[in-house]
Design an enzyme around this catalytic site. Structure first.
Site, PDB file in Angstrom:
ATOM      1  N   CYS A 124      -5.493  -3.113   1.856  1.00  0.00           N
ATOM      2  CA  CYS A 124      -5.413  -3.214   3.322  1.00  0.00           C
ATOM      3  C   CYS A 124      -6.778  -3.414   3.981  1.00  0.00           C
ATOM      4  CB  CYS A 124      -4.688  -2.001   3.889  1.00  0.00           C
ATOM      5  SG  CYS A 124      -3.990  -2.322   5.533  1.00  0.00           S
ATOM      6  N   LYS A 133      -9.235   2.714  -2.600  1.00  0.00           N
ATOM      7  CA  LYS A 133      -9.534   2.013  -1.352  1.00  0.00           C
ATOM      8  C   LYS A 133     -10.932   2.378  -0.862  1.00  0.00           C
ATOM      9  CE  LYS A 133      -7.331   1.249   3.190  1.00  0.00           C
ATOM     10  NZ  LYS A 133      -6.140   1.623   3.991  1.00  0.00           N
ATOM     11  N   GLU A 186       0.837  -1.204   0.000  1.00  0.00           N
ATOM     12  CA  GLU A 186       0.000   0.000   0.000  1.00  0.00           C
ATOM     13  C   GLU A 186       0.877   1.261   0.000  1.00  0.00           C
ATOM     14  OE1 GLU A 186      -3.599   1.745   2.886  1.00  0.00           O
ATOM     15  OE2 GLU A 186      -2.306   0.100   3.555  1.00  0.00           O
TER      16      GLU A 186
END
Length: 585
Positions: free
Chosen positions: A147, A111, A44
């Site tokens: 994540c 994300k 990330e």
């Protein structure tokens, strides 16, 4: 049989060092290309480093990160797909993943779930994404997540595997370390893989960043939740593994859950899924590789390696080389010195003994023995004359008043001044030696033993300090920390016959109370009901609360517990809630 060769580039990035991070990415691309990797995944925000914090408010920083992405894209061949973490600018900022093939960015993923708890503050900087992404190539469908996305059972991974038929779920991560997190994380990833009947490839960041340390241990899990490959902990690594995609399709034919769920798909849910197809040219000339599952450290060894990595990275990434430590002959400074030597090498660590009017002979001897065992430079700078000068200076003002913590703290502050003078003169960073038990209760001297550049064991309880110190000797196969350091009562030696237990309960009791009160937020009444003495609990809680102002002024240090002071636990200094007043007698 449809196989794909995955590469997980577990790199150690530096926040803000876009040039250096880009070089690491390009090096991994070259290595992966020689190994015939089809899909290479990076952590990330690997271009900017994680967490970039308020650097993200600088528009030129964002532009530099996008320029770096475009440069990286030029190095990705048609026979490879690279997935790289970066900051995207599209009307707002997004924590993003770029899918790159044949010299260009072919897709972007934003994300969906932004963590905003504990050490995380992503809503301060980013807009959340509202779409999932599936990339089609060579009869394979690959879903992209970042994540936090993978931690939710109904998140993007489910949409990509169910609606987009993705057989492979990629997760770019920067997951900070704390004790026992790896076991919990691997169970979660195995559950996601099995629930979605998909292979999960999780690539984690490794390295230290201020108060955070990232443990790596990147992972590939098959559709049954079985671990296929694991990268090293606390080291950079390029994990390469061949996975059998056709096994996913076979497993899905035998599982009725997906059929039932697909009947419930709504049109609006399909509209949140992007599917991008890549004309991928597979490299058929691949060298033979051996997949590997790296072993994981036992708990004490794991904590020790986390402390070594965070100390090394904090010092080196900030352009320093040498560290200086005040060696008291006690267990805390002994452990910090050992960590520093493993992080920097014995030639870059200096130990300083600063005996005062109450220093015991055995403490001076133990400090010197430790330095000799470690092979570090050792200085002795007595403080008694300086201390006496202070006492004489204050004599007209303090006349008639008894010796108390004022005179005790003078000694600690003199030592702090000496260490900081050495730091200024020689460019050595001062490593402080206070542990979490002391920091919690304020058993430290502000501008004394708290003065320094990095607090190596600030999140390590005293009992664990002893366990880590035993590990040092076991690892070396010989006595590095003298045995006498383990058996003598802990003491600051700031007055005659002083021990820590004069003011603190036994550390075995103190640490358990602190864990319940500081990390788990149990009430005092609940802690007493667990069998702890009421007065002891009240005193400990009071010490924790009234010493918040001290903790705000201490150096940063690595987080290794579930809840560390600082970014993790944030209580007001000015705080009128005195919980012990409400404790039932």
């Amino acid at each position: 049989m449809e196989k794909i060769r995955l590469g997980l580039a577990q790199i150690n990035t530096t926040v803000g060092d876009i040039t250096g991070n880009t070089e690491k990415i390009l090096e991994s691309l070259e290595r992966a290309s020689k190994s015939g990797v089809d899909v290479l995944v990076f952590p990330e925000l690997s271009i900017t480093g994680y967490p970039a914090e308020d650097l993200l408010f600088k528009m030129h920083f964002i532009e530099d990160n996008i320029n770096a992405l475009n440069e990286i894209a030029k190095h990705v061949p048609k026979s490879m797909i690279a997935v790289v973490g970066f900051v995207d600018l599209d009307g707002d900022l997004y924590n993003a993943a770029a899918v790159i093939n044949d010299g260009k960015v072919v897709a972007k993923y934003h994300k969906n779930y932004l963590p905003n708890y504990g050490v995380f503050d992503e809503m301060r900087y980013f807009q959340k994404g509202n779409k999932s992404l599936v990339v089609k190539f060579d009869n394979i469908r690959m879903g992209i997540t970042i994540c936090e996305d993978i931690w939710y059972p109904g998140g993007p991974a489910r949409d990509e595997s169910l609606y987009g038929d993705a057989q492979l779920i990629i997760n770019l991560s920067a997951s900070p370390y704390y004790q026992n997190k790896l076991v919990w994380r691997e169970k979660m990833l195995s559950t996601r893989a099995n629930d979605n009947l998909a292979i999960v490839a999780y690539v984690n960041l490794v390295g230290g960043q201020d108060e955070l340390v990232f443990d790596g241990a990147s992972l590939v899990v098959n559709e049954n939740g079985k671990i296929l490959a694991r990268a090293k902990q606390f080291e950079e690594d390029l994990l390469i593994v061949d996975v059998e995609i056709s096994n996913v399709d076979k497993a899905r034919l035998k599982d009725p859950r997906r059929r039932q769920d697909k009947l419930l798909i709504k049109k609006e849910e399909l509209e949140t899924l992007d599917i991008v197809e890549i004309q991928f040219t597979k490299n058929m000339n691949k060298p033979i590789i051996e997949s590997r599952i790296e072993p994981i450290f036992q708990e004490v060894a794991e904590v020790y390696n986390a402390l070594v990595l965070s100390t090394r990275d904090y010092i080196k990434k900030n352009g320093m080389k040498k560290a200086v430590i005040g060696l008291s002959g006690g267990i805390d400074s002994s452990l910090v010195a050992c960590i520093a030597v493993d992080a920097l090498g014995s030639e870059n660590v200096i130990g300083v003994s600063m005996p005062g009017p109450f220093s015991s002979e055995h403490s001076k001897e133990d400090a010197k023995a430790l330095a000799e065992n470690l092979g570090i430079k050792f200085l002795t700078i007595p403080i008694t004359n300086v201390y006496n000068a202070f006492i004489e200076t204050f004599k007209p003002v303090f006349e008639g008043l008894p010796f108390d913590t004022t005179e005790e703290n003078l000694q600690a502050r003199i030592r702090g001044v000496i260490l900081m003078a050495l730091s200024n003169k020689f460019g050595w960073i001062v490593l402080t030696t206070g542990n979490k038990s002391e920091s919690s209760t304020g058993y430290s001297t502000l501008y004394g033993d708290t003065a320094g550049g990095y607090a190596v064991i600030k999140d390590v309880y005293k009992v664990l300090v002893y366990d880590l110190s035993r590990y040092v000797n076991e690892k070396a196969g010989k006595e590095i920390i003298p045995e006498r350091v383990f058996v003598k009562p802990p003491s600051a030696e700031l007055r005659e016959n002083q021990t820590d237990q004069d003011k603190l309960p036994p550390y075995e009791v103190l640490d358990e109370i602190l864990k319940l009160y500081v990390e788990e937020d149990y009430s005092l009444e609940e802690i007493v009901e667990m069998g702890f003495d009421m007065e002891t609990v009240k005193n400990v809680a009071s010490m924790v609360n009234i010493n918040e102002y001290k903790r705000r002024q201490t150096p940063p240090g690595p987080k290794i517990t579930h809840r560390a002071f600082g970014k993790d636990r944030r209580l007001p200094i000015t705080n009128g809630y005195k919980e012990w007043k409400f404790l039932k007698k």
